[in-house]
Design an enzyme around this catalytic site. Structure first.
Site, PDB file in Angstrom:
ATOM      1  CE  LYS A 197      39.433  43.369  36.020  1.00 42.94           C
ATOM      2  NZ  LYS A 197      39.980  43.233  37.361  1.00 42.94           N
TER       3      LYS A 197
ATOM      4  CD  GLN B 206      41.946  44.999  39.990  1.00 46.82           C
ATOM      5  OE1 GLN B 206      40.884  44.724  39.452  1.00 46.82           O
ATOM      6  NE2 GLN B 206      43.079  44.401  39.633  1.00 46.82           N
TER       7      GLN B 206
ATOM      8  CG  ASP C 288      37.430  38.570  40.970  1.00 46.33           C
ATOM      9  OD1 ASP C 288      37.913  38.471  39.832  1.00 46.33           O
ATOM     10  OD2 ASP C 288      37.518  39.589  41.677  1.00 46.33           O
TER      11      ASP C 288
HETATM   12  N1  GUN Z   1      44.169  41.605  40.705  1.00 48.23           N
HETATM   13  C1  GUN Z   1      44.871  40.919  39.770  1.00 48.23           C
HETATM   14  N2  GUN Z   1      44.074  40.048  39.120  1.00 48.23           N
HETATM   15  C2  GUN Z   1      42.834  40.178  39.665  1.00 48.23           C
HETATM   16  C3  GUN Z   1      41.591  39.541  39.413  1.00 48.23           C
HETATM   17  O1  GUN Z   1      41.442  38.648  38.564  1.00 48.23           O
HETATM   18  N3  GUN Z   1      40.549  39.962  40.188  1.00 48.23           N
HETATM   19  C4  GUN Z   1      40.685  40.929  41.139  1.00 48.23           C
HETATM   20  N4  GUN Z   1      39.608  41.255  41.850  1.00 48.23           N
HETATM   21  N5  GUN Z   1      41.838  41.523  41.399  1.00 48.23           N
HETATM   22  C5  GUN Z   1      42.902  41.152  40.656  1.00 48.23           C
END
Ligand code: GUN
Length: 289
Positions: free
Chosen positions: A54, A98, A121
């Site tokens: 990211k 995350q 998200d």
């Molecule tokens: N962990 C696995 N996929 C995601 C996601 O799309 N967003 C976040 N914040 N954590 C994750």
């Protein structure tokens, strides 16, 4: 019939180019630089890889990124204080914590603390509710990536029988919700299957479009699909033999009209949709339509 391979790796590059132009224009015309903060707690290797990817995508596109790495023993109060600060920071338009979090931290409390206008998200209950009502601020990244793959590959969803395997809050429930809306790239008849489904194959065999987010390697085999199906495989399973999806790609591709590979299918789309949401949030904060 040779299946069309839906290459998320290529489609995501195309969207990145579109975003680069949009970001340059935002910068030149309005002096706006989109900003994303990512918070990672602990040492989970897969999470480190995701957060790193990211951060790299932000750099590539000209998005300001702030990465906050916290030790595994961080308290919930300490994490909430970081979120509070980022909610108020005008350089930051997106906040991503995350998941999964260490067990001593309550995930719902953390998601609730994120300003829904910075919740790129789309996990906050307000954003989940708005999505369900068909009036989203942000679309959740993986489901949005799936919908873009379908649209940009010319796959008709209007009136299609869509079967989703998996009912997670991150993928199964939101993609089902998005595809049943009366919108472009949606308006499908949607069935959700899960671990309580009595006869999974009876459902999957009916699918025109099969979306699999079951979290089980090769859970879908060729005998479970009909000829001409479109298959979207959201699975990411790290086996000793390498990365595999939830679909037995080699056999299912012989029956499918189109199919996503793993890796290089849905994965790269998730990250680019996060970037898109961050840009959209920066525009919303600046009052740009
Ligand atoms: N962990 C696995 N996929 C995601 C996601 O799309 N967003 C976040 N914040 N954590 C994750």
């Amino acid at each position: 019939m040779a299946a069309m391979i839906i290459k998320g790796s290529e489609i995501s590059k195309q969207i990145k180019e579109e975003l680069k132009l949009e970001i340059t224009e935002l910068n030149k015309k309005y002096n706006v630089i989109p900003g994303l903060a990512t918070i990672l707690i602990g040492e989970d290797e897969a999470s480190k890889v995701y957060v790193g990817a990211k951060e790299k995508a932000c750099k590539e596109l000209g998005i300001y990124s702030e990465r906050i790495d916290l030790p595994v023993n961080t308290t919930e109060a300490e994490l909430l204080a970081h979120i509070e600060r980022l909610n108020k920071d005008s350089k930051i338009h997106g906040i991503l914590v995350q998941l999964p979090l260490p067990k001593h931290i309550n995930e719902a409390n953390v998601i609730d603390a994120i300003d829904p206008k910075k919740d790129v998200d789309a996990f906050h209950p307000i954003n989940v509710g708005k999505l369900m009502l068909g009036k989203p601020n942000f679309l959740p990244c993986t489901p949005h990536g799936i919908q873009e793959l379908l649209i940009r590959s010319g796959i008709e969803t209007d009136g299609a029988e869509v079967v989703v395997v998996g009912r997670s809050n991150i993928v199964g429930k939101p993609i089902a919700n998005m595809l049943l809306q009366k919108n472009k790239g949606a308006n499908a008849t949607v069935t959700i299957c899960h671990t309580g489904t009595k006869d999974l194959a009876a459902h999957t065999k009916r699918a025109d479009i099969l979306i699999v987010a079951a979290g089980r390697p090769k859970a879908i085999t060729a005998d479970m699909v009909k000829d001409g199906v479109v298959v979207i495989d959201v699975g990411v399973n790290r086996l000793e033999t390498g990365l595999v999806g939830d679909v037995d790609f080699e056999t299912v591709k012989e029956k499918a009209k189109a199919i996503t590979p793993v890796p290089g299918g849905v994965g790269p789309m998730t990250i680019v949709m996060l970037m898109k949401n961050t840009v959209q949030s920066a525009k919303m904060h600046a009052g740009i339509g």
